[in-house]
Design a protein around this motif. Sequence first.
Motif, PDB file in Angstrom:
ATOM      1  N   THR A   2      15.769   5.755  11.149  1.00  0.00           N
ATOM      2  CA  THR A   2      16.402   5.031  10.066  1.00  0.00           C
ATOM      3  C   THR A   2      16.534   5.926   8.838  1.00  0.00           C
ATOM      4  O   THR A   2      15.768   6.859   8.628  1.00  0.00           O
ATOM      5  N   SER A   3      17.521   5.625   8.009  1.00  0.00           N
ATOM      6  CA  SER A   3      17.772   6.439   6.828  1.00  0.00           C
ATOM      7  C   SER A   3      16.733   6.140   5.749  1.00  0.00           C
ATOM      8  O   SER A   3      16.006   5.141   5.793  1.00  0.00           O
ATOM      9  N   ARG A   4      16.694   7.018   4.764  1.00  0.00           N
ATOM     10  CA  ARG A   4      15.799   6.776   3.633  1.00  0.00           C
ATOM     11  C   ARG A   4      16.134   5.470   2.937  1.00  0.00           C
ATOM     12  O   ARG A   4      15.244   4.717   2.537  1.00  0.00           O
ATOM     13  N   GLN A   5      17.426   5.207   2.769  1.00  0.00           N
ATOM     14  CA  GLN A   5      17.827   3.969   2.115  1.00  0.00           C
ATOM     15  C   GLN A   5      17.359   2.746   2.901  1.00  0.00           C
ATOM     16  O   GLN A   5      16.900   1.762   2.313  1.00  0.00           O
ATOM     17  N   GLU A   6      17.462   2.804   4.216  1.00  0.00           N
ATOM     18  CA  GLU A   6      17.018   1.678   5.039  1.00  0.00           C
ATOM     19  C   GLU A   6      15.513   1.498   4.967  1.00  0.00           C
ATOM     20  O   GLU A   6      15.012   0.371   4.913  1.00  0.00           O
ATOM     21  N   ARG A   7      14.783   2.613   4.974  1.00  0.00           N
ATOM     22  CA  ARG A   7      13.325   2.506   4.871  1.00  0.00           C
ATOM     23  C   ARG A   7      12.912   1.989   3.498  1.00  0.00           C
ATOM     24  O   ARG A   7      11.954   1.213   3.377  1.00  0.00           O
ATOM     25  N   LEU A   8      13.621   2.404   2.449  1.00  0.00           N
ATOM     26  CA  LEU A   8      13.346   1.873   1.119  1.00  0.00           C
ATOM     27  C   LEU A   8      13.603   0.372   1.070  1.00  0.00           C
ATOM     28  O   LEU A   8      12.802  -0.386   0.507  1.00  0.00           O
ATOM     29  N   ALA A   9      14.698  -0.056   1.652  1.00  0.00           N
ATOM     30  CA  ALA A   9      15.021  -1.486   1.638  1.00  0.00           C
ATOM     31  C   ALA A   9      13.957  -2.313   2.341  1.00  0.00           C
ATOM     32  O   ALA A   9      13.695  -3.467   1.968  1.00  0.00           O
ATOM     33  N   ALA A  10      13.324  -1.735   3.363  1.00  0.00           N
ATOM     34  CA  ALA A  10      12.292  -2.457   4.109  1.00  0.00           C
ATOM     35  C   ALA A  10      10.908  -2.328   3.494  1.00  0.00           C
ATOM     36  O   ALA A  10       9.987  -3.052   3.884  1.00  0.00           O
ATOM     37  N   ALA A  11      10.744  -1.413   2.535  1.00  0.00           N
ATOM     38  CA  ALA A  11       9.419  -1.121   1.981  1.00  0.00           C
ATOM     39  C   ALA A  11       8.910  -2.275   1.129  1.00  0.00           C
ATOM     40  O   ALA A  11       9.660  -2.871   0.348  1.00  0.00           O
ATOM     41  N   ARG A  12       7.630  -2.562   1.260  1.00  0.00           N
ATOM     42  CA  ARG A  12       6.982  -3.594   0.457  1.00  0.00           C
ATOM     43  C   ARG A  12       5.769  -3.058  -0.298  1.00  0.00           C
ATOM     44  O   ARG A  12       5.451  -3.555  -1.369  1.00  0.00           O
ATOM     45  N   LEU A  13       5.078  -2.077   0.272  1.00  0.00           N
ATOM     46  CA  LEU A  13       3.815  -1.607  -0.301  1.00  0.00           C
ATOM     47  C   LEU A  13       3.912  -0.120  -0.636  1.00  0.00           C
ATOM     48  O   LEU A  13       4.091   0.718   0.244  1.00  0.00           O
ATOM     49  N   TYR A  14       3.778   0.184  -1.914  1.00  0.00           N
ATOM     50  CA  TYR A  14       3.924   1.542  -2.461  1.00  0.00           C
ATOM     51  C   TYR A  14       2.568   1.916  -3.040  1.00  0.00           C
ATOM     52  O   TYR A  14       2.024   1.213  -3.887  1.00  0.00           O
ATOM     53  N   LEU A  15       2.020   3.020  -2.588  1.00  0.00           N
ATOM     54  CA  LEU A  15       0.708   3.472  -3.036  1.00  0.00           C
ATOM     55  C   LEU A  15       0.828   4.735  -3.869  1.00  0.00           C
ATOM     56  O   LEU A  15       1.477   5.692  -3.453  1.00  0.00           O
ATOM     57  N   CYS A  16       0.176   4.736  -5.044  1.00  0.00           N
ATOM     58  CA  CYS A  16      -0.016   5.950  -5.818  1.00  0.00           C
ATOM     59  C   CYS A  16      -1.471   6.376  -5.698  1.00  0.00           C
ATOM     60  O   CYS A  16      -2.376   5.559  -5.905  1.00  0.00           O
ATOM     61  N   THR A  17      -1.688   7.625  -5.370  1.00  0.00           N
ATOM     62  CA  THR A  17      -3.050   8.122  -5.203  1.00  0.00           C
ATOM     63  C   THR A  17      -3.153   9.551  -5.704  1.00  0.00           C
ATOM     64  O   THR A  17      -2.160  10.298  -5.703  1.00  0.00           O
ATOM     65  N   ASP A  18      -4.361   9.915  -6.118  1.00  0.00           N
ATOM     66  CA  ASP A  18      -4.599  11.317  -6.417  1.00  0.00           C
ATOM     67  C   ASP A  18      -4.855  12.071  -5.111  1.00  0.00           C
ATOM     68  O   ASP A  18      -4.697  11.509  -4.010  1.00  0.00           O
ATOM     69  N   ALA A  19      -5.252  13.309  -5.218  1.00  0.00           N
ATOM     70  CA  ALA A  19      -5.439  14.152  -4.021  1.00  0.00           C
ATOM     71  C   ALA A  19      -6.823  13.997  -3.395  1.00  0.00           C
ATOM     72  O   ALA A  19      -7.182  14.773  -2.504  1.00  0.00           O
ATOM     73  N   ARG A  20      -7.593  13.018  -3.851  1.00  0.00           N
ATOM     74  CA  ARG A  20      -8.902  12.713  -3.258  1.00  0.00           C
ATOM     75  C   ARG A  20      -9.848  13.908  -3.324  1.00  0.00           C
ATOM     76  O   ARG A  20     -10.663  14.145  -2.419  1.00  0.00           O
ATOM     77  N   GLU A  21      -9.772  14.655  -4.423  1.00  0.00           N
ATOM     78  CA  GLU A  21     -10.629  15.829  -4.559  1.00  0.00           C
ATOM     79  C   GLU A  21     -12.106  15.440  -4.598  1.00  0.00           C
ATOM     80  O   GLU A  21     -12.958  16.140  -4.030  1.00  0.00           O
ATOM     81  N   ARG A  22     -12.410  14.345  -5.257  1.00  0.00           N
ATOM     82  CA  ARG A  22     -13.815  13.922  -5.353  1.00  0.00           C
ATOM     83  C   ARG A  22     -14.351  13.505  -3.987  1.00  0.00           C
ATOM     84  O   ARG A  22     -15.466  13.849  -3.603  1.00  0.00           O
ATOM     85  N   GLN A  23     -13.532  12.756  -3.230  1.00  0.00           N
ATOM     86  CA  GLN A  23     -13.981  12.272  -1.926  1.00  0.00           C
ATOM     87  C   GLN A  23     -13.864  13.347  -0.845  1.00  0.00           C
ATOM     88  O   GLN A  23     -14.603  13.309   0.156  1.00  0.00           O
ATOM     89  N   GLY A  24     -12.910  14.255  -0.975  1.00  0.00           N
ATOM     90  CA  GLY A  24     -12.723  15.303   0.017  1.00  0.00           C
ATOM     91  C   GLY A  24     -12.206  14.814   1.354  1.00  0.00           C
ATOM     92  O   GLY A  24     -12.477  15.432   2.393  1.00  0.00           O
ATOM     93  N   ASP A  25     -11.434  13.708   1.346  1.00  0.00           N
ATOM     94  CA  ASP A  25     -11.013  13.092   2.605  1.00  0.00           C
ATOM     95  C   ASP A  25      -9.505  12.855   2.684  1.00  0.00           C
ATOM     96  O   ASP A  25      -9.058  11.933   3.367  1.00  0.00           O
ATOM     97  N   LEU A  26      -8.711  13.690   2.005  1.00  0.00           N
ATOM     98  CA  LEU A  26      -7.284  13.395   1.874  1.00  0.00           C
ATOM     99  C   LEU A  26      -6.573  13.155   3.208  1.00  0.00           C
ATOM    100  O   LEU A  26      -5.903  12.133   3.372  1.00  0.00           O
ATOM    101  N   PRO A  27      -6.661  14.045   4.208  1.00  0.00           N
ATOM    102  CA  PRO A  27      -5.929  13.781   5.459  1.00  0.00           C
ATOM    103  C   PRO A  27      -6.349  12.477   6.131  1.00  0.00           C
ATOM    104  O   PRO A  27      -5.501  11.706   6.587  1.00  0.00           O
ATOM    105  N   ALA A  28      -7.658  12.226   6.201  1.00  0.00           N
ATOM    106  CA  ALA A  28      -8.130  11.000   6.841  1.00  0.00           C
ATOM    107  C   ALA A  28      -7.724   9.769   6.049  1.00  0.00           C
ATOM    108  O   ALA A  28      -7.353   8.732   6.625  1.00  0.00           O
ATOM    109  N   PHE A  29      -7.793   9.852   4.715  1.00  0.00           N
ATOM    110  CA  PHE A  29      -7.381   8.733   3.871  1.00  0.00           C
ATOM    111  C   PHE A  29      -5.910   8.402   4.092  1.00  0.00           C
ATOM    112  O   PHE A  29      -5.536   7.229   4.262  1.00  0.00           O
TER     113      PHE A  29
END
Length: 214
Positions: A2-29
Amino acid sequence: MTSRQERLAAARLYLCTDARERQGDLPAFLDAVLGAGVDIVQLRQKGLEARLELAYLEVFADACRRHGALLAVNDRADVAHTIGPDVLHLGQDDLPVPAARAIVGGDLLIGRSTHAEAEVDAAIVEPGVDYFCTGPVWPTPTKPGRPAPGLDLVRYTAALRPTRPWFAIGGIDSGNLDRVLDAGADRVVVVRAITEAADPAEATARFARRLAAR
Protein backbone atom coordinates in the motif's frame (compact mmCIF):
# COMPACT_ATOMS: atom_id res chain seq x y z
CA MET A 1 2.35 -2.79 -1.02
CA THR A 2 0.00 0.00 0.00
CA SER A 3 1.08 3.58 -0.63
CA ARG A 4 2.16 5.99 2.06
CA GLN A 5 -1.05 7.92 1.59
CA GLU A 6 -3.13 4.77 2.08
CA ARG A 7 -1.20 3.80 5.19
CA LEU A 8 -1.62 7.32 6.56
CA ALA A 9 -5.35 7.19 5.92
CA ALA A 10 -5.57 3.93 7.88
CA ALA A 11 -3.31 5.10 10.73
CA ARG A 12 -4.84 5.63 14.15
CA LEU A 13 -1.94 5.44 16.63
CA TYR A 14 1.12 7.69 16.26
CA LEU A 15 3.97 7.31 18.74
CA CYS A 16 6.69 9.84 19.52
CA THR A 17 9.65 8.41 21.38
CA ASP A 18 13.22 9.23 22.18
CA ALA A 19 16.06 6.85 21.31
CA ARG A 20 15.71 4.95 24.61
CA GLU A 21 19.26 5.79 25.62
CA ARG A 22 18.47 5.43 29.31
CA GLN A 23 16.78 2.04 28.87
CA GLY A 24 19.18 0.77 26.20
CA ASP A 25 16.42 -1.25 24.51
CA LEU A 26 15.61 0.64 21.31
CA PRO A 27 15.38 -2.30 18.83
CA ALA A 28 13.34 -4.45 21.21
CA PHE A 29 11.10 -1.53 22.18
CA LEU A 30 10.36 -0.68 18.54
CA ASP A 31 9.58 -4.30 17.70
CA ALA A 32 7.25 -4.49 20.70
CA VAL A 33 5.22 -1.36 20.02
CA LEU A 34 5.10 -1.68 16.24
CA GLY A 35 4.04 -5.28 16.58
CA ALA A 36 1.31 -4.28 19.02
CA GLY A 37 -0.34 -1.63 16.88
CA VAL A 38 1.65 1.61 16.46
CA ASP A 39 1.04 2.85 12.90
CA ILE A 40 3.48 5.78 12.78
CA VAL A 41 6.60 6.25 14.90
CA GLN A 42 8.65 9.41 15.21
CA LEU A 43 12.07 9.87 16.78
CA ARG A 44 11.73 12.99 18.87
CA GLN A 45 14.79 13.82 20.92
CA LYS A 46 15.97 17.39 20.98
CA GLY A 47 19.67 18.18 20.82
CA LEU A 48 20.86 15.15 18.85
CA GLU A 49 23.74 15.76 16.50
CA ALA A 50 22.79 14.89 12.94
CA ARG A 51 25.17 11.93 12.70
CA LEU A 52 23.76 10.30 15.84
CA GLU A 53 20.19 11.06 14.79
CA LEU A 54 20.81 9.35 11.46
CA ALA A 55 22.26 6.32 13.23
CA TYR A 56 19.20 6.00 15.46
CA LEU A 57 16.88 6.52 12.50
CA GLU A 58 18.47 3.56 10.72
CA VAL A 59 17.25 1.41 13.63
CA PHE A 60 13.79 2.97 13.37
CA ALA A 61 13.73 2.48 9.60
CA ASP A 62 14.65 -1.20 9.86
CA ALA A 63 11.87 -1.82 12.38
CA CYS A 64 9.33 0.12 10.32
CA ARG A 65 10.15 -1.86 7.18
CA ARG A 66 9.63 -5.14 9.00
CA HIS A 67 6.34 -4.06 10.56
CA GLY A 68 4.91 -2.05 7.67
CA ALA A 69 4.74 1.13 9.76
CA LEU A 70 5.41 4.72 8.72
CA LEU A 71 8.62 6.39 9.91
CA ALA A 72 8.50 10.10 10.76
CA VAL A 73 11.39 12.53 11.09
CA ASN A 74 10.80 15.49 13.37
CA ASP A 75 11.53 19.06 12.18
CA ARG A 76 14.66 18.49 10.09
CA ALA A 77 14.24 18.43 6.33
CA ASP A 78 17.99 17.85 5.86
CA VAL A 79 17.85 14.68 7.96
CA ALA A 80 14.71 13.55 6.13
CA HIS A 81 16.41 14.12 2.78
CA THR A 82 19.33 11.98 3.90
CA ILE A 83 17.47 9.08 5.53
CA GLY A 84 14.43 8.93 3.23
CA PRO A 85 11.64 8.32 5.78
CA ASP A 86 7.92 8.25 5.03
CA VAL A 87 7.04 11.43 6.90
CA LEU A 88 8.53 14.81 7.79
CA HIS A 89 6.71 16.52 10.65
CA LEU A 90 6.96 20.31 10.87
CA GLY A 91 6.10 22.57 13.77
CA GLN A 92 4.85 26.12 13.39
CA ASP A 93 8.37 27.51 13.79
CA ASP A 94 10.07 25.08 11.41
CA LEU A 95 10.72 25.48 7.69
CA PRO A 96 7.76 26.59 5.58
CA VAL A 97 6.18 23.68 3.75
CA PRO A 98 7.31 24.81 0.24
CA ALA A 99 10.93 25.06 1.43
CA ALA A 100 10.73 21.64 3.06
CA ARG A 101 9.19 20.17 -0.11
CA ALA A 102 12.05 21.58 -2.15
CA ILE A 103 14.46 19.63 0.05
CA VAL A 104 12.64 16.32 0.54
CA GLY A 105 10.76 16.09 -2.77
CA GLY A 106 7.17 15.22 -3.48
CA ASP A 107 7.01 11.61 -2.28
CA LEU A 108 7.34 12.17 1.46
CA LEU A 109 4.30 12.91 3.57
CA ILE A 110 4.43 16.21 5.44
CA GLY A 111 2.62 16.84 8.72
CA ARG A 112 2.00 20.05 10.63
CA SER A 113 1.50 20.91 14.29
CA THR A 114 -1.44 23.19 15.12
CA HIS A 115 -2.16 24.87 18.45
CA ALA A 116 -4.92 27.36 17.63
CA GLU A 117 -8.03 27.61 15.49
CA ALA A 118 -6.31 29.77 12.85
CA GLU A 119 -3.51 27.21 12.53
CA VAL A 120 -6.05 24.41 12.10
CA ASP A 121 -7.82 26.44 9.42
CA ALA A 122 -4.52 26.87 7.58
CA ALA A 123 -3.44 23.24 7.89
CA ILE A 124 -6.71 21.99 6.42
CA VAL A 125 -6.05 23.78 3.11
CA GLU A 126 -2.28 24.43 3.02
CA PRO A 127 -0.76 23.01 -0.18
CA GLY A 128 1.70 20.21 0.43
CA VAL A 129 0.37 19.23 3.86
CA ASP A 130 -0.79 15.62 4.20
CA TYR A 131 -1.95 15.55 7.84
CA PHE A 132 -1.86 17.69 10.97
CA CYS A 133 -1.85 17.35 14.74
CA THR A 134 -4.05 19.38 17.09
CA GLY A 135 -3.09 20.19 20.66
CA PRO A 136 -1.76 19.88 23.21
CA VAL A 137 -4.99 18.61 24.66
CA TRP A 138 -3.44 18.69 28.13
CA PRO A 139 -0.18 20.27 29.32
CA THR A 140 2.77 18.00 28.72
CA PRO A 141 6.41 18.07 29.86
CA THR A 142 7.52 17.33 26.31
CA LYS A 143 6.48 20.91 25.42
CA PRO A 144 7.17 22.92 28.59
CA GLY A 145 5.55 26.34 28.76
CA ARG A 146 3.17 25.74 25.86
CA PRO A 147 -0.46 26.51 26.75
CA ALA A 148 -2.85 23.64 26.18
CA PRO A 149 -5.84 24.65 24.01
CA GLY A 150 -7.55 21.52 25.30
CA LEU A 151 -10.54 19.59 24.10
CA ASP A 152 -12.13 22.74 22.69
CA LEU A 153 -9.61 22.74 19.85
CA VAL A 154 -10.29 19.05 19.22
CA ARG A 155 -14.02 19.80 19.04
CA TYR A 156 -13.37 22.77 16.75
CA THR A 157 -11.29 20.64 14.40
CA ALA A 158 -13.78 17.78 14.35
CA ALA A 159 -16.63 20.15 13.54
CA LEU A 160 -14.79 21.25 10.38
CA ARG A 161 -14.72 17.65 9.12
CA PRO A 162 -11.26 17.89 7.54
CA THR A 163 -10.61 15.66 4.56
CA ARG A 164 -6.97 15.35 5.61
CA PRO A 165 -6.15 12.97 8.45
CA TRP A 166 -5.61 14.71 11.79
CA PHE A 167 -4.45 13.57 15.21
CA ALA A 168 -5.09 14.86 18.71
CA ILE A 169 -1.89 15.21 20.73
CA GLY A 170 -0.75 16.18 24.20
CA GLY A 171 -1.02 14.35 27.50
CA ILE A 172 -3.25 11.59 26.13
CA ASP A 173 -3.32 8.38 28.15
CA SER A 174 -5.61 5.42 28.75
CA GLY A 175 -7.47 7.32 31.44
CA ASN A 176 -8.50 10.25 29.25
CA LEU A 177 -8.56 8.68 25.79
CA ASP A 178 -12.34 8.34 25.77
CA ARG A 179 -12.72 12.08 26.39
CA VAL A 180 -10.55 12.78 23.35
CA LEU A 181 -12.55 10.36 21.20
CA ASP A 182 -15.84 11.78 22.46
CA ALA A 183 -14.61 15.25 21.43
CA GLY A 184 -14.37 14.02 17.84
CA ALA A 185 -10.84 12.74 17.29
CA ASP A 186 -10.31 9.24 15.95
CA ARG A 187 -6.51 9.40 15.71
CA VAL A 188 -4.09 10.21 18.52
CA VAL A 189 -0.42 10.86 19.13
CA VAL A 190 0.90 9.25 22.31
CA VAL A 191 4.20 9.71 24.11
CA ARG A 192 4.59 8.90 27.82
CA ALA A 193 1.57 6.60 28.08
CA ILE A 194 3.56 4.12 25.98
CA THR A 195 7.21 5.10 26.45
CA GLU A 196 6.93 5.10 30.25
CA ALA A 197 4.63 2.07 30.52
CA ALA A 198 5.84 -0.96 32.43
CA ASP A 199 4.80 -3.03 29.41
CA PRO A 200 4.91 -0.84 26.28
CA ALA A 201 3.46 -3.57 24.04
CA GLU A 202 0.47 -4.08 26.33
CA ALA A 203 -0.10 -0.33 26.58
CA THR A 204 0.07 -0.04 22.80
CA ALA A 205 -2.36 -2.90 22.27
CA ARG A 206 -4.81 -1.30 24.70
CA PHE A 207 -4.73 1.96 22.75
CA ALA A 208 -5.03 0.18 19.42
CA ARG A 209 -8.07 -1.82 20.54
CA ARG A 210 -9.91 1.23 21.80
CA LEU A 211 -9.16 3.24 18.68
CA ALA A 212 -10.27 0.39 16.42
CA ALA A 213 -13.53 0.07 18.33
CA ARG A 214 -14.54 3.63 17.47
